[in-house]
Write a protein that holds these residues in place. Structure first.
Motif, PDB file in Angstrom:
ATOM      1  N   ALA A 196     -34.934  -8.997   1.917  1.00  0.00           N
ATOM      2  CA  ALA A 196     -33.649  -9.645   2.211  1.00  0.00           C
ATOM      3  C   ALA A 196     -32.762  -9.717   0.972  1.00  0.00           C
ATOM      4  CB  ALA A 196     -33.899 -11.044   2.765  1.00  0.00           C
ATOM      5  N   VAL A 197     -33.346 -10.137  -0.167  1.00  0.00           N
ATOM      6  CA  VAL A 197     -32.565 -10.246  -1.395  1.00  0.00           C
ATOM      7  C   VAL A 197     -32.136  -8.867  -1.877  1.00  0.00           C
ATOM      8  CG1 VAL A 197     -32.569 -11.051  -3.786  1.00  0.00           C
ATOM      9  CG2 VAL A 197     -33.744 -12.377  -2.029  1.00  0.00           C
ATOM     10  N   GLN A 198     -33.022  -7.893  -1.771  1.00  0.00           N
ATOM     11  CA  GLN A 198     -32.690  -6.532  -2.204  1.00  0.00           C
ATOM     12  C   GLN A 198     -31.552  -5.944  -1.378  1.00  0.00           C
ATOM     13  OE1 GLN A 198     -33.642  -5.943  -5.083  1.00  0.00           O
ATOM     14  NE2 GLN A 198     -35.404  -4.583  -5.074  1.00  0.00           N
ATOM     15  N   THR A 199     -31.506  -6.271  -0.101  1.00  0.00           N
ATOM     16  CA  THR A 199     -30.409  -5.791   0.744  1.00  0.00           C
ATOM     17  C   THR A 199     -29.078  -6.347   0.257  1.00  0.00           C
ATOM     18  OG1 THR A 199     -31.907  -5.641   2.650  1.00  0.00           O
ATOM     19  CG2 THR A 199     -29.540  -5.689   3.110  1.00  0.00           C
ATOM     20  N   TYR A 200     -29.070  -7.627  -0.110  1.00  0.00           N
ATOM     21  CA  TYR A 200     -27.861  -8.269  -0.658  1.00  0.00           C
ATOM     22  C   TYR A 200     -27.450  -7.619  -1.982  1.00  0.00           C
ATOM     23  CZ  TYR A 200     -25.201 -11.822  -3.220  1.00  0.00           C
ATOM     24  OH  TYR A 200     -24.270 -12.482  -3.983  1.00  0.00           O
ATOM     25  N   VAL A 201     -28.417  -7.405  -2.871  1.00  0.00           N
ATOM     26  CA  VAL A 201     -28.129  -6.791  -4.173  1.00  0.00           C
ATOM     27  C   VAL A 201     -27.651  -5.361  -4.000  1.00  0.00           C
ATOM     28  CG1 VAL A 201     -29.161  -6.029  -6.347  1.00  0.00           C
ATOM     29  CG2 VAL A 201     -29.727  -8.277  -5.435  1.00  0.00           C
ATOM     30  N   ALA A 202     -28.292  -4.614  -3.102  1.00  0.00           N
ATOM     31  CA  ALA A 202     -27.911  -3.219  -2.879  1.00  0.00           C
ATOM     32  C   ALA A 202     -26.485  -3.107  -2.354  1.00  0.00           C
ATOM     33  CB  ALA A 202     -28.888  -2.560  -1.901  1.00  0.00           C
ATOM     34  N   ARG A 203     -26.078  -4.064  -1.527  1.00  0.00           N
ATOM     35  CA  ARG A 203     -24.709  -4.045  -1.008  1.00  0.00           C
ATOM     36  C   ARG A 203     -23.696  -4.239  -2.145  1.00  0.00           C
ATOM     37  NH1 ARG A 203     -25.192  -7.892   2.460  1.00  0.00           N
ATOM     38  NH2 ARG A 203     -25.898  -6.526   4.150  1.00  0.00           N
ATOM     39  N   TRP A 204     -23.980  -5.192  -3.048  1.00  0.00           N
ATOM     40  CA  TRP A 204     -23.101  -5.412  -4.210  1.00  0.00           C
ATOM     41  C   TRP A 204     -23.090  -4.179  -5.113  1.00  0.00           C
ATOM     42  CZ3 TRP A 204     -24.169  -5.456  -9.484  1.00  0.00           C
ATOM     43  CH2 TRP A 204     -23.162  -5.941 -10.317  1.00  0.00           C
ATOM     44  N   TYR A 205     -24.254  -3.601  -5.324  1.00  0.00           N
ATOM     45  CA  TYR A 205     -24.409  -2.398  -6.153  1.00  0.00           C
ATOM     46  C   TYR A 205     -23.552  -1.258  -5.592  1.00  0.00           C
ATOM     47  CZ  TYR A 205     -27.265   1.171  -8.668  1.00  0.00           C
ATOM     48  OH  TYR A 205     -27.714   2.188  -9.461  1.00  0.00           O
ATOM     49  N   ARG A 206     -23.626  -1.049  -4.289  1.00  0.00           N
ATOM     50  CA  ARG A 206     -22.834   0.013  -3.653  1.00  0.00           C
ATOM     51  C   ARG A 206     -21.343  -0.259  -3.786  1.00  0.00           C
ATOM     52  NH1 ARG A 206     -22.640   4.761  -3.448  1.00  0.00           N
ATOM     53  NH2 ARG A 206     -24.865   4.796  -2.849  1.00  0.00           N
ATOM     54  N   GLU A 207     -20.937  -1.515  -3.623  1.00  0.00           N
ATOM     55  CA  GLU A 207     -19.507  -1.856  -3.763  1.00  0.00           C
ATOM     56  C   GLU A 207     -19.020  -1.570  -5.172  1.00  0.00           C
ATOM     57  OE1 GLU A 207     -19.336  -5.932  -2.630  1.00  0.00           O
ATOM     58  OE2 GLU A 207     -19.459  -5.519  -0.461  1.00  0.00           O
ATOM     59  N   MET A 208     -19.833  -1.857  -6.171  1.00  0.00           N
ATOM     60  CA  MET A 208     -19.438  -1.595  -7.556  1.00  0.00           C
ATOM     61  C   MET A 208     -19.337  -0.101  -7.833  1.00  0.00           C
ATOM     62  SD  MET A 208     -18.668  -4.387  -8.861  1.00  0.00           S
ATOM     63  CE  MET A 208     -18.342  -3.627 -10.447  1.00  0.00           C
ATOM     64  N   LEU A 209     -20.260   0.673  -7.288  1.00  0.00           N
ATOM     65  CA  LEU A 209     -20.186   2.121  -7.463  1.00  0.00           C
ATOM     66  C   LEU A 209     -18.943   2.678  -6.778  1.00  0.00           C
ATOM     67  CD1 LEU A 209     -23.930   3.107  -6.873  1.00  0.00           C
ATOM     68  CD2 LEU A 209     -22.717   3.027  -9.064  1.00  0.00           C
ATOM     69  N   ASP A 210     -18.641   2.174  -5.586  1.00  0.00           N
ATOM     70  CA  ASP A 210     -17.460   2.639  -4.864  1.00  0.00           C
ATOM     71  C   ASP A 210     -16.167   2.261  -5.584  1.00  0.00           C
ATOM     72  OD1 ASP A 210     -19.105   3.691  -2.936  1.00  0.00           O
ATOM     73  OD2 ASP A 210     -18.868   2.029  -1.523  1.00  0.00           O
ATOM     74  N   SER A 211     -16.216   1.170  -6.373  1.00  0.00           N
ATOM     75  CA  SER A 211     -15.018   0.746  -7.110  1.00  0.00           C
ATOM     76  C   SER A 211     -14.804   1.556  -8.383  1.00  0.00           C
ATOM     77  CB  SER A 211     -15.115  -0.747  -7.463  1.00  0.00           C
ATOM     78  OG  SER A 211     -16.021  -0.952  -8.522  1.00  0.00           O
ATOM     79  N   GLY A 212     -15.745   2.446  -8.711  1.00  0.00           N
ATOM     80  CA  GLY A 212     -15.567   3.324  -9.855  1.00  0.00           C
ATOM     81  C   GLY A 212     -16.427   3.002 -11.057  1.00  0.00           C
TER      82      GLY A 212
END
Length: 418
Positions: A196-212
């Motif tokens: 559950a926590v990893q899913t939350y972290v992975a979502r933030w990680y993906r958003e940061m990568l998408d932001s450049g």
């Protein structure tokens, strides 16, 4: 009105601004989240050595067979980490965070019901693969969330893992002695929380990568002076070897010292586990304070002190009473593992931008090589006895003198700044 229009102007540049702000600010919610998952991950890994006494009795295993289980865990959880880290540095894969924990869930579930040696090995391999998937990407998330406070981020991230490892002996005392092998089933709850926590972290990680957000420095390696390249390569070899030696000595305590206490002092298994917990808990505290101490006294100096400073405690350990053994384990654990996060920071400064590869190399490959040490130690105990082996292991930290050959902090910072 003029002020409002001025404030609204930067909106088209939001991704770049977000990246700059994130690189400057420390994102504690993410840093703490990934540290807690590190605790979950390593506490589940700690289940493996914690269950050794139970498996030894249930399946009538030799010390050599226990060594092979430890070897299987370390090889799968650690030796393949540089490969995963290298791939992640070129193409980040946030999905590996929850998927790795799913693999761990399957492994610990199977371990609870494993009724033969091969099935135990297979379940341990699954736990190992889950850990291997987590560490490189987890390290990259910690680096991303650190902002300018890289040393603090490493201390927080690594103390989560070491705290998880320190729970292993108490797991034996509180879970496996009263409940037996089926007690491993309870750790599926820990793994589920990790997912559950990893899913939350992975979502933030993906958003940061998408932001450049980017990690890598461009074209630095091609322009590197050959003499400097050779110096960095030699420093890397020394650093990996030092972590290998540290892990080898740590394996002797974590995997076999409980058996030594039971043999020499006629301790019960649950009492012996308290000693191992003290050693590992002191190491977790040392890991946290290692970063600030390195900032004050120098990274190379701390690596040298953590190894050589352990020698008198390691040499005296087989010859003292059980009271002084506890004292020596507390001091020795703190001193030895005070360099845990510092070696990672040192390696990151040798290879700026290659966070995943460095994670795999230092916390993965070098730690995994310690699994080879565990295998050798188990075989030696079967051949020459546990007392002679622990006397010999006391000399291992002396190899820390090789830290004198590492480049000093001024040279390291000069390289990292270029």
């Amino acid at each position: 009105m003029k002020n409002n229009s001025t404030t609204a102007a930067p909106k088209p540049d939001l991704p770049a601004a977000e990246q700059r702000n994130t690189q400057q600010a420390t994102i504690y919610r993410i840093l703490l989240a990934v540290s807690f998952v590190h605790l979950f991950n390593d506490s589940i890994q700690a289940v493996i050595p914690a269950i050794f006494p139970i498996l030894k009795d249930n399946l009538l295993l030799s010390f050599a067979q226990i060594g092979w289980i430890s070897f299987a865990l370390n090889v799968t959880s650690s030796v393949i980490q540089p490969v995963i880290g290298y791939a992640a540095d070129r193409k980040p894969r946030p999905i590996l965070l929850p998927l790795g924990m799913c693999c761990t869930f399957a492994g610990v579930f199977l371990l609870a019901y494993a009724n033969n040696y091969i099935l135990v090995l297979f379940s341990v391999v699954l736990v190992g693969f889950g850990s291997a998937a987590f560490h490189p990407e987890g390290m990259r998330v910690a680096h991303m969330a650190a902002g300018l406070r890289k040393g603090l981020s490493q201390s927080i991230f690594q103390v989560g893992g070491n705290a998880g490892q320190s729970l292993g002996p108490m797991l034996t005392k509180w879970i496996f002695i009263p409940f037996g092998q089926i007690g491993a089933l309870g750790f599926t709850i820990v793994a589920a929380a990790g997912i559950a926590v990893q899913t939350y972290v992975a979502r933030w990680y993906r958003e940061m990568l998408d932001s450049g957000y980017t990690f890598r420095k461009k074209a630095a390696a091609k322009l590197m002076d050959p003499a400097r390249r050779k110096s960095i390569r030699n420093a890397t070899i020394i650093l990996v070897f030092l972590v290998f030696v540290r892990s080898w000595y740590g394996a002797s305590i974590g995997s076999y010292y409980a058996f030594y206490l039971m043999d020499k002092y006629r301790m019960s298994l649950d009492s012996a586990q308290v000693y191992i917990f003290m050693y590992l808990a002191a190491g977790a505290v040392g890991t946290f304070f290692g970063g600030p101490l390195a900032d004050r006294f120098g990274r190379r100096n701390l690596i040298l002190f953590s190894m050589v400073g352990t020698v008198p405690f390691a040499l005296a350990l087989p010859f003292v009473s059980h009271f002084w053994a506890a004292v020596l384990l507390l001091i020795g654990g703190f001193v030895l593992l005070s360099s845990f996060s510092v070696t990672v920071i040192y390696a990151q400064m040798l290879y700026p931008g290659n966070i995943g590869t460095v994670s795999g190399l230092i916390t993965g490959l070098a730690f995994g090589l310690g699994g080879i040490g565990s295998l050798v130690i188990g075989n030696l105990i079967d051949v020459i006895g546990i007392t002679k082996v622990f006397v010999a292991c006391g000399f291992l930290p002396l190899l820390g003198l090789l830290a004198l050959l590492l480049p000093g902090d001024n040279k390291l910072e000069e390289w990292a700044a270029e």
